[in-house]
Scaffold this active site. Structure first.
Site, PDB file in Angstrom:
ATOM      1  N   TYR A 137       0.862  -1.186   0.000  1.00 46.19           N
ATOM      2  CA  TYR A 137       0.000   0.000   0.000  1.00 46.19           C
ATOM      3  C   TYR A 137       0.891   1.226   0.000  1.00 46.19           C
ATOM      4  O   TYR A 137       1.405   1.644   1.037  1.00 46.19           O
ATOM      5  CB  TYR A 137      -0.912  -0.061   1.226  1.00 46.19           C
ATOM      6  CG  TYR A 137      -1.926   1.057   1.351  1.00 46.19           C
ATOM      7  CD1 TYR A 137      -2.116   2.014   0.368  1.00 46.19           C
ATOM      8  CD2 TYR A 137      -2.727   1.157   2.486  1.00 46.19           C
ATOM      9  CE1 TYR A 137      -3.036   3.023   0.495  1.00 46.19           C
ATOM     10  CE2 TYR A 137      -3.667   2.155   2.637  1.00 46.19           C
ATOM     11  CZ  TYR A 137      -3.813   3.086   1.640  1.00 46.19           C
ATOM     12  OH  TYR A 137      -4.728   4.094   1.775  1.00 46.19           O
ATOM     13  N   LYS A 163      -0.845  -1.121  -4.380  1.00 48.96           N
ATOM     14  CA  LYS A 163      -1.940  -0.151  -4.418  1.00 48.96           C
ATOM     15  C   LYS A 163      -1.289   1.224  -4.488  1.00 48.96           C
ATOM     16  O   LYS A 163      -0.683   1.679  -3.516  1.00 48.96           O
ATOM     17  CB  LYS A 163      -2.819  -0.285  -3.168  1.00 48.96           C
ATOM     18  CG  LYS A 163      -3.862   0.819  -3.014  1.00 48.96           C
ATOM     19  CD  LYS A 163      -4.643   0.646  -1.718  1.00 48.96           C
ATOM     20  CE  LYS A 163      -5.519   1.856  -1.443  1.00 48.96           C
ATOM     21  NZ  LYS A 163      -6.323   1.710  -0.212  1.00 48.96           N
TER      22      LYS A 163
END
Length: 299
Positions: A137, A163
């Protein structure tokens, strides 16, 4: 564990709190069922939108357990982990795996500025200790994962993708071009989902998906079917809602959007706080632009 490639619309669930900031499990189940009404590709629990920074490992585990119960195998569960030490992340990851999570979504640490070697050791140690697919992330301003760093991280056995957040569509573009083809790039550039799909993002994990899941799914499906004009039209319908959310006190803003849609998801955990009337009215106008009548407007 899901063997199919995780792609499409993966909304990050909010965490529903009572007035005393304990978790309201009944409301959380209702929230998950709201998300499941759309043709989503998965659900993320405990990420930024879920105030994962404020959750204990026991709370994360319980939320994942509830998620597994509610989805009943229909979609995978992605467990978000936002901690500042390798040991803590491993603790949370083991708890999430025991609860039935299918994937992990892990931020880099938030303090200091780890170099590429430190990032590699961090994710490699987690992968060695918890055998679940890992989505990196990339959202921490002081610990950015560059395309060069991600190319190194892609060699770690359990790392399946990233992400890409923080509004950096340039880095997302390079990662799509330069990373191995088995790595999945998820968009978290909420204001530019449609362009990121055009560049090659294979789905999204972002807060706008949580508050407007049906529109986000409609946009993704339109893009997948080659209906680019429709996808662009939905982009502009949703944009004001994101602009109203993408400010200070974002957990409260996200929950206010859901409240105005008629869903009780409780308050954010301290130090976040309820919104002032001006912010509430901005959200009301944004929802109207998206074609959604708010509870506030009806009152």
């Amino acid at each position: 564990m899901y063997n199919e490639k995780l792609r499409g619309i993966i909304p990050p669930a909010v965490t529903t709190f009572n007035e005393d900031e304990s978790i309201n499990e009944e409301l959380f189940r209702e929230h998950l069922q709201f998300l499941l009404k759309s043709n989503i590709g998965g659900i993320s629990i405990g990420g930024s939108t879920g105030e994962g920074h404020a959750l204990t490992s026991e709370e994360t585990k319980r939320l994942v357990e509830i998620g597994v119960e509610e989805v009943q195998g229909k979609v995978p569960i992605v467990a978000g982990i936002i901690r500042d030490s390798t040991r803590e992340v491993i603790e949370y990851a083991k708890a999430a795996k025991e609860a039935g999570a299918d994937y992990l979504m892990i931020t880099p640490v938030h303090y200091f500025k780890p170099n590429d070697d430190a990032h590699f050791e961090f994710y490699k140690t987690i992968s060695d200790n918890v055998d679940l697919p890992i989505i990196i992330y990339n959202v921490v301003p002081t610990a950015i994962i560059t395309p060069e760093c991600m190319k190194k991280l892609a060699a770690i056995e359990n790392v399946i993708g990233i992400k890409q957040s923080g509004g950096d569509i340039h880095a997302l573009n390079r990662m799509i071009l330069e990373l191995p083809k088995d790595q999945i790039i998820y968009s978290a550039v909420d204001a530019l989902l449609y362009p990121t799909y055009a560049l090659g993002a294979e789905g999204a994990i972002a807060a706008i998906l949580t508050v407007l899941p049906e529109l986000c799914v409609e946009q993704w499906e339109a893009y997948e079917q080659g209906n680019f004009e429709k996808a662009k039209e939905i982009h502009y319908k949703m944009l004001p809602t994101w602009l109203a959310m993408d400010k200070h006190n974002m957990p409260a803003r996200t929950k206010e959007v859901l409240r105005q849609r008629g869903f009780n998801v409780g308050k954010p955990r301290s130090p976040f706080h309820p919104l002032c009337e001006e912010d509430i009215q901005e959200i009301t106008r944004a929802l109207k632009h998206a074609g959604i009548e708010s509870v506030t407007e009806r009152v």
